[in-house]
Design a protein around this motif. Sequence first.
Motif, PDB file in Angstrom:
ATOM      1  N   LYS A 101      -1.320 -26.874  16.937  1.00 13.08           N
ATOM      2  CA  LYS A 101      -2.348 -26.445  17.877  1.00 13.08           C
ATOM      3  C   LYS A 101      -1.927 -25.129  18.524  1.00 13.08           C
ATOM      4  O   LYS A 101      -0.962 -25.118  19.292  1.00 13.08           O
ATOM      5  CB  LYS A 101      -2.572 -27.514  18.948  1.00 13.08           C
ATOM      6  N   LYS A 129       6.342 -27.007  18.234  1.00 10.39           N
ATOM      7  CA  LYS A 129       5.519 -27.922  19.045  1.00 10.39           C
ATOM      8  C   LYS A 129       5.576 -29.364  18.548  1.00 10.39           C
ATOM      9  O   LYS A 129       4.566 -30.059  18.490  1.00 10.39           O
ATOM     10  CB  LYS A 129       4.075 -27.429  19.118  1.00 10.39           C
ATOM     11  N   LEU A 132       4.101 -32.157  20.622  1.00 15.22           N
ATOM     12  CA  LEU A 132       2.684 -32.509  20.532  1.00 15.22           C
ATOM     13  C   LEU A 132       2.460 -33.482  19.384  1.00 15.22           C
ATOM     14  O   LEU A 132       3.338 -33.685  18.538  1.00 15.22           O
ATOM     15  CB  LEU A 132       1.830 -31.256  20.303  1.00 15.22           C
ATOM     16  N   ASN A 133       1.277 -34.041  19.333  1.00 14.68           N
ATOM     17  CA  ASN A 133       0.939 -34.957  18.245  1.00 14.68           C
ATOM     18  C   ASN A 133       0.772 -34.190  16.938  1.00 14.68           C
ATOM     19  O   ASN A 133      -0.055 -33.284  16.836  1.00 14.68           O
ATOM     20  CB  ASN A 133      -0.363 -35.703  18.575  1.00 14.68           C
ATOM     21  N   SER A 156      10.773 -27.670  19.209  1.00 14.42           N
ATOM     22  CA  SER A 156       9.827 -27.384  20.286  1.00 14.42           C
ATOM     23  C   SER A 156      10.459 -26.289  21.127  1.00 14.42           C
ATOM     24  O   SER A 156      11.465 -26.526  21.810  1.00 14.42           O
ATOM     25  CB  SER A 156       9.556 -28.619  21.158  1.00 14.42           C
TER      26      SER A 156
END
Length: 299
Positions: A101, A129, A132-133, A156
């Motif tokens: 994302k 990231k 995040l999912n 991350s």
Amino acid sequence: MLLCLVYFVLYMKKVQTGLVIEFYSNSCLVKVGDINLKCIAIKGVVVGDMVEIEVIQDSNEIKGKIINLLPRISSIKKKDGYRSKIFAANISKVGIIVSPKPITNEKFIDKWIITAKLSNIEPFIINNKIDLNQDKEYRSKINIYKEINIKVIDISSKEEINLAKLKDFLRNESVLFVGKSGAGKSTLTKSITGKNIKTNLLSNDKGVHTTSLSTLYEIPGNTKIIDSPGVRDVTIAGWGREKIIIGFSEIFEHAKNCKFKNCSHTSEEGCGVLQAKKNGEIHETRYNNFIKFRDSVDE
């Protein structure tokens, strides 16, 4: 700092070898030993270059003048048709930053793999990231590149997860980070170097805008990080269609099994590439990008 410069001028040779660590429009900053010296640039010099400079001392300041550009191990270019412009030199790895994302598409990744390999530089993927999912579909896309032996490091940058692992991978390397807007390149550069991205505010007849400054950072482990904030996407025009396959190692290998040397890998009987795609040895997205890229460039 002033005492160091005085020592530099009085006790060092007039001609020195240094590393270009920042570049402006007509000048640059060159690291010579422990001294960073502002120098008059010559045409074609970029961040990462090794250069010979001549020390100049006048009534106002001590500075240098680049008199020679030393041979490069590698260089990376932005191409526009048959025109090209080098923007970084002596790179050993290109880190392609991807994220869920905003999602990074395979087209972006494959273009940078082509650019890196045709520049004799090793590409690898930084999967950012991970806090995040990252759903199954996204992970499957990342696994495509693991299957073709492209190194993938999960991190991350915001939460500073696995940065030590990334730094260890980059020991004794000179790396360029690339990523689409929002992928986290600036955050990663700041996290791994402890430095903020530098920008210059310039004005023109259209008002004030920001122009990025290319900078080389050195971190422990003899690692050099080249940050070129203005460089995100690249074009593949100008490489020549016969070279595009080099960026698709799995297709290149299976093409050796084609019945005919001039196989287009699209419809021929006895095509090793089509057979491998049918067998699941070549992923459809990679195949589609190969055909699209190859057929979009000139002979």
